[in-house]
Write a protein that holds these residues in place. Structure first.
Motif, PDB file in Angstrom:
ATOM      1  N   VAL A   1     -44.102 -11.320 -34.414  1.00  0.00           N
ATOM      2  CA  VAL A   1     -44.858 -11.108 -33.174  1.00  0.00           C
ATOM      3  C   VAL A   1     -45.203  -9.627 -33.080  1.00  0.00           C
ATOM      4  CG1 VAL A   1     -44.906 -11.389 -30.683  1.00  0.00           C
ATOM      5  CG2 VAL A   1     -43.573 -12.978 -32.075  1.00  0.00           C
ATOM      6  N   ILE A   2     -46.485  -9.321 -33.120  1.00  0.00           N
ATOM      7  CA  ILE A   2     -46.930  -7.927 -33.142  1.00  0.00           C
ATOM      8  C   ILE A   2     -46.657  -7.251 -31.797  1.00  0.00           C
ATOM      9  CG2 ILE A   2     -48.933  -6.409 -33.405  1.00  0.00           C
ATOM     10  CD1 ILE A   2     -50.102  -8.437 -35.325  1.00  0.00           C
ATOM     11  N   GLU A   3     -46.124  -6.068 -31.885  1.00  0.00           N
ATOM     12  CA  GLU A   3     -45.805  -5.290 -30.689  1.00  0.00           C
ATOM     13  C   GLU A   3     -47.082  -4.662 -30.127  1.00  0.00           C
ATOM     14  OE1 GLU A   3     -42.014  -2.718 -30.320  1.00  0.00           O
ATOM     15  OE2 GLU A   3     -43.612  -1.333 -30.913  1.00  0.00           O
ATOM     16  N   PRO A   4     -47.313  -4.770 -28.806  1.00  0.00           N
ATOM     17  CA  PRO A   4     -48.516  -4.166 -28.218  1.00  0.00           C
ATOM     18  C   PRO A   4     -48.592  -2.665 -28.503  1.00  0.00           C
ATOM     19  CG  PRO A   4     -47.450  -5.629 -26.647  1.00  0.00           C
ATOM     20  CD  PRO A   4     -46.514  -5.500 -27.805  1.00  0.00           C
TER      21      PRO A   4
ATOM     22  N   LYS B   1     -51.603 -12.467 -32.637  1.00  0.00           N
ATOM     23  CA  LYS B   1     -50.407 -11.664 -32.382  1.00  0.00           C
ATOM     24  C   LYS B   1     -49.184 -12.301 -33.040  1.00  0.00           C
ATOM     25  CE  LYS B   1     -52.240 -10.937 -27.724  1.00  0.00           C
ATOM     26  NZ  LYS B   1     -51.997 -11.222 -26.289  1.00  0.00           N
ATOM     27  N   HIS B   2     -49.347 -13.540 -33.448  1.00  0.00           N
ATOM     28  CA  HIS B   2     -48.252 -14.333 -34.009  1.00  0.00           C
ATOM     29  C   HIS B   2     -48.555 -14.630 -35.477  1.00  0.00           C
ATOM     30  CE1 HIS B   2     -46.591 -18.709 -34.284  1.00  0.00           C
ATOM     31  NE2 HIS B   2     -45.798 -17.865 -34.914  1.00  0.00           N
TER      32      HIS B   2
ATOM     33  N   THR C   1     -42.729 -12.183 -24.325  1.00  0.00           N
ATOM     34  CA  THR C   1     -44.063 -12.684 -24.658  1.00  0.00           C
ATOM     35  C   THR C   1     -44.396 -13.839 -23.722  1.00  0.00           C
ATOM     36  OG1 THR C   1     -43.223 -14.291 -26.259  1.00  0.00           O
ATOM     37  CG2 THR C   1     -43.759 -12.098 -27.096  1.00  0.00           C
ATOM     38  N   ASP C   2     -45.684 -14.126 -23.588  1.00  0.00           N
ATOM     39  CA  ASP C   2     -46.114 -15.240 -22.745  1.00  0.00           C
ATOM     40  C   ASP C   2     -46.560 -16.439 -23.588  1.00  0.00           C
ATOM     41  OD1 ASP C   2     -48.383 -14.186 -23.811  1.00  0.00           O
ATOM     42  OD2 ASP C   2     -49.446 -13.904 -21.908  1.00  0.00           O
ATOM     43  N   PHE C   3     -46.081 -16.507 -24.830  1.00  0.00           N
ATOM     44  CA  PHE C   3     -46.431 -17.625 -25.709  1.00  0.00           C
ATOM     45  C   PHE C   3     -45.244 -17.949 -26.617  1.00  0.00           C
ATOM     46  CE2 PHE C   3     -47.771 -13.649 -27.674  1.00  0.00           C
ATOM     47  CZ  PHE C   3     -47.201 -13.714 -28.926  1.00  0.00           C
TER      48      PHE C   3
ATOM     49  N   ARG D   1     -46.371  -2.369 -35.510  1.00  0.00           N
ATOM     50  CA  ARG D   1     -44.986  -2.823 -35.642  1.00  0.00           C
ATOM     51  C   ARG D   1     -44.871  -4.204 -35.006  1.00  0.00           C
ATOM     52  NH1 ARG D   1     -40.165   0.766 -34.016  1.00  0.00           N
ATOM     53  NH2 ARG D   1     -40.829   0.060 -31.946  1.00  0.00           N
ATOM     54  N   ALA D   2     -43.757  -4.888 -35.328  1.00  0.00           N
ATOM     55  CA  ALA D   2     -43.603  -6.248 -34.810  1.00  0.00           C
ATOM     56  C   ALA D   2     -42.133  -6.619 -34.684  1.00  0.00           C
ATOM     57  CB  ALA D   2     -44.313  -7.241 -35.728  1.00  0.00           C
ATOM     58  N   HIS D   3     -41.877  -7.553 -33.771  1.00  0.00           N
ATOM     59  CA  HIS D   3     -40.571  -8.208 -33.716  1.00  0.00           C
ATOM     60  C   HIS D   3     -40.595  -9.361 -34.702  1.00  0.00           C
ATOM     61  CE1 HIS D   3     -37.109 -10.453 -32.383  1.00  0.00           C
ATOM     62  NE2 HIS D   3     -37.870 -11.469 -32.018  1.00  0.00           N
ATOM     63  N   THR D   4     -39.517  -9.548 -35.427  1.00  0.00           N
ATOM     64  CA  THR D   4     -39.451 -10.636 -36.412  1.00  0.00           C
ATOM     65  C   THR D   4     -38.276 -11.549 -36.111  1.00  0.00           C
ATOM     66  OG1 THR D   4     -38.099  -9.293 -37.907  1.00  0.00           O
ATOM     67  CG2 THR D   4     -40.491  -9.222 -38.224  1.00  0.00           C
ATOM     68  N   GLU D   5     -38.451 -12.815 -36.450  1.00  0.00           N
ATOM     69  CA  GLU D   5     -37.398 -13.797 -36.205  1.00  0.00           C
ATOM     70  C   GLU D   5     -37.357 -14.787 -37.358  1.00  0.00           C
ATOM     71  OE1 GLU D   5     -36.529 -16.616 -32.439  1.00  0.00           O
ATOM     72  OE2 GLU D   5     -36.709 -14.475 -32.014  1.00  0.00           O
ATOM     73  N   ILE D   6     -36.237 -14.829 -38.045  1.00  0.00           N
ATOM     74  CA  ILE D   6     -36.079 -15.753 -39.177  1.00  0.00           C
ATOM     75  C   ILE D   6     -36.015 -17.187 -38.655  1.00  0.00           C
ATOM     76  CG2 ILE D   6     -34.507 -16.512 -41.005  1.00  0.00           C
ATOM     77  CD1 ILE D   6     -33.706 -13.583 -41.361  1.00  0.00           C
ATOM     78  N   GLU D   7     -36.790 -18.066 -39.297  1.00  0.00           N
ATOM     79  CA  GLU D   7     -36.777 -19.478 -38.896  1.00  0.00           C
ATOM     80  C   GLU D   7     -35.933 -20.316 -39.845  1.00  0.00           C
ATOM     81  OE1 GLU D   7     -39.934 -21.550 -36.278  1.00  0.00           O
ATOM     82  OE2 GLU D   7     -40.701 -21.488 -38.324  1.00  0.00           O
TER      83      GLU D   7
END
Length: 644
Positions: free
Chosen positions: A31-34, A58-59, A91-93, A131-137
């Motif tokens: 998720v890209i950081e604003p 953004k995703h 985030t709103d999504f 930059r972005a937040h990342t989350e392993i799935e």
């Protein structure tokens, strides 16, 4: 803009590791950081704001080989690492599935999460200064082994029992065929006990599958088998298009630009084909049940309601439960790849958690946002409408003078209720099929959950089918042929062009954001939703009374008899086939019309091959046993119409 999906080489990562080393490959949501100082960020925001026709850029989706990532991170200074770290932000999504769905995900996030974040932000910063937040799935290791538990073993036991019964029953049936005549398999044997023994006979069930009834009503409605098959073909077409949006794409821009073409509304609006099935189900229910009731001296009552719903439950559920068990056990073990866990382990977990909602036929309301066999929503909705339809027939049978008022009240209610629901829920004037919702298979899409799968949204077309069944019986009883009417022939010929044209109007909802709640959108939604059932019923009546004799002869061809009968099994099994064939790819999908066409036809062929075996070995034997043990109302049976 950054690509929506980029993957490291999956096979090289896991198979190219030195002997004895543990190699890990992770699928990651990004998720890209604003960043208001970035022109690229403003481009991403602007392009993604057209959320009905574009993906949310953004995703992002990334496949990471942890060996490469670790090597990169080890070469950095602590200052560089700290500068690249990005914390989670609101985030709103939705951007990731629930982490508890996939096995070991919490552990993978704890072990690799920070490293993945640094690694991906290094790449993103180098290419786009973001930059972005990342989350392993999910993560896959080269040391992973196939784990078999008691449920996996139970599926093998069930398969063994079915195969054994089929072999023994076929052998017994052949052994009592003393004349070695194929006619033996086309007629009942001389005792109920023997009929039970031969119920699993492959030879007998083959002739049951390919036989043709000579009853007047069955000959009238023989064309329905062709419509079943052709509609199932359209269902697979729609699900193939959905798969192209679920799997990350190399050329997502091409898919997005399709949404700027009004003709694409035929594909997105093709979800209306479901209403054709509801209309056909109501049509057949009315014909069979009212014909049955008219031959009885006593009135229908509660016992009839319970018996009919029980017969339908027995008819539908064993095959349904078998496929659910397959999805909950061996599906996840049959393939691998960077997308495989996303499609298979997701299904495995949900079918182990929520199987009971499917078998109770309440899955279109309960746990609808975490479904097992997502296409099963139709079965739940259809079963609920079957119950209501039977109740309506019983009431009209007991109070014959109230037949018209009761049906009028039911139909009016089926228009008013969804209109009120759409208005007060502040929903769109049609079912919007967005690309971003498809990335999560509609799990988190309010429009899908509230305006597509509930019973109260779809009831109108089922009732339209029942009303058409009443009209058909009345016309036959009074020897009236509507095909002799010039106006009916003109109307019938206009049905398909009008139906297709009505889908194109949906484009206005993709290019505009109308204020909600809106009275006109609530009314528009209800009319267009239910009009599809009306179109279907006019088409059915026209074919029944041979408005187009050539079309009727084509649809009456013998080839459609077995194809139509195995459509229920094909409906249940086609998502298994599509997962197996297309979710094991190693790189993002490159969308093309040729690729989509090959996906559709291969899915149809292999789904129907699988369905043939399921039908011969399980569906038809269960139907035979049900008729022997429970009964079938003196020859009246209830066949499911299939599906979305």
């Amino acid at each position: 803009m950054p690509k929506l999906a980029e993957l490291d080489d999956y096979d090289r990562c896991l198979e190219g590791a030195p002997a004895g080393d543990v190699a890990t490959y992770c699928s990651v949501r990004v998720v890209i950081e604003p960043n208001n100082s970035s022109k690229i960020w403003h481009l991403i925001e602007s392009f993604s704001s057209d959320h009905k026709r574009h993906y949310n850029h953004k995703h992002l989706y990334r496949g990471i080989c942890m060996a490469n990532c670790k090597q990169l991170v080890l070469s950095m200074t602590n200052m560089t690492k700290n500068a690249l770290k990005a914390d989670k932000f609101d985030t709103d999504f939705p951007y990731a599935f629930d982490g508890t769905i996939f096995r070991d995900t919490p552990g993978h996030r704890e072990r690799y999460g920070e490293m993945v974040n640094i690694c991906l932000n290094h790449r993103l910063n180098q290419t786009h200064q973001l930059r972005a937040h990342t989350e392993i799935e999910t993560c896959t290791k080269n040391t992973d082994t196939v784990e078999v538990d008691w449920l996996d073993m139970s599926f093998l036991v069930v398969c063994t029992v079915i195969i054994s019964l089929t072999i023994m029953s076929t052998y017994y049936d052949k052994s009592i065929n003393h004349k070695q005549d194929v006619a033996h398999y086309k007629q009942d044997v001389d005792s109920k006990k023997k009929m039970i023994f031969v119920s699993f006979s492959m030879l007998r069930n083959w002739y049951r599958l390919t036989s043709r009834s000579q009853e007047p009503v069955d000959k009238d409605l023989r064309f329905l088998q062709a419509i079943r098959f052709l509609s199932m073909f359209l269902v697979i077409t729609g699900h193939a298009a959905l798969l192209c949006a679920v799997i990350p794409s190399q050329n997502s821009y091409r898919i997005e630009m399709m949404y700027h073409d009004i003709s694409t509304m035929i594909l997105t609006g093709g979800t209306q084909i479901t209403q054709t099935f509801f209309a056909m189900s109501g049509f057949l229910l009315a014909i069979h049940m009212i014909s049955f009731a008219s031959r009885r001296k006593e009135k229908l009552g509660v016992s009839m309601l319970l018996k009919t719903t029980m017969i339908r439950y027995i008819r539908l559920t064993p095959l349904y439960a078998f496929v659910i068990l397959l999805h909950a056990t061996w599906l996840a073990k049959l393939q691998d790849g960077p997308f495989w866990k996303l499609g298979s382990e997701l299904e495995r977990t949900m079918c182990r958690r929520n199987w009971w909602t499917n078998l109770l036929y309440i899955n279109n309301y309960v746990k609808a946002d975490q479904p097992c066999m997502q296409q099963g929503w139709y079965l739940g909705c259809d079963y609920q409408m079957f119950f209501i339809g039977i109740l309506l027939v019983i009431m009209t049978n007991r109070y014959r003078k109230l037949t018209i008022p009761l049906f009028v009240l039911a139909v009016v209610g089926s228009y008013i209720l969804p209109a009120l629901f759409i208005y007060y829920q502040k929903l769109e004037g049609t079912f919007i099929v967005t690309l971003e919702a498809q990335r999560f298979i509609f799990w988190y899409d309010d429009i899908y959950l509230k305006s597509y799968i509930p019973l109260h949204i779809n009831a109108g077309n089922y009732l339209a089918g029942m009303v058409t069944g009443l009209i058909y019986l009345s016309l036959r009883k009074n020897n009236i042929d509507p095909s002799q009417s010039k106006w009916f022939r003109i109307l019938w010929k206009m049905v398909i062009p009008i139906a297709v044209s009505s889908l194109l109007v949906h484009y206005i909802f993709y290019v505009n954001d109308y204020e909600k709640p809106s009275v006109w959108m609530a009314v528009y939604f209800t009319i267009t939703k239910n009009s599809w059932g009306v179109f279907s019923c006019i088409f059915l009546l026209g074919l029944t009374f041979q408005v187009a004799p050539v079309v009727k002869r084509i649809f009456d061809h013998r080839i459609f008899e077995p194809l139509g009968r195995i459509t229920y099994a094909a409906y249940l099994s086609h998502t298994f086939v599509m997962r197996l064939f297309f979710l094991s790819i190693r790189e993002p999908l490159r969308f093309s019309y040729i690729g989509l066409t090959s996906m559709i036809f291969s899915s149809v062929v292999f789904s129907y091959l699988m369905a043939t075996f399921l039908c011969l070995c399980l569906e038809l034997p269960v139907t035979a046993l049900q008729k022997l043990i429970v009964g079938n109302f003196r020859g009246i049976t209830f066949r499911p119409i299939n599906k979305t």
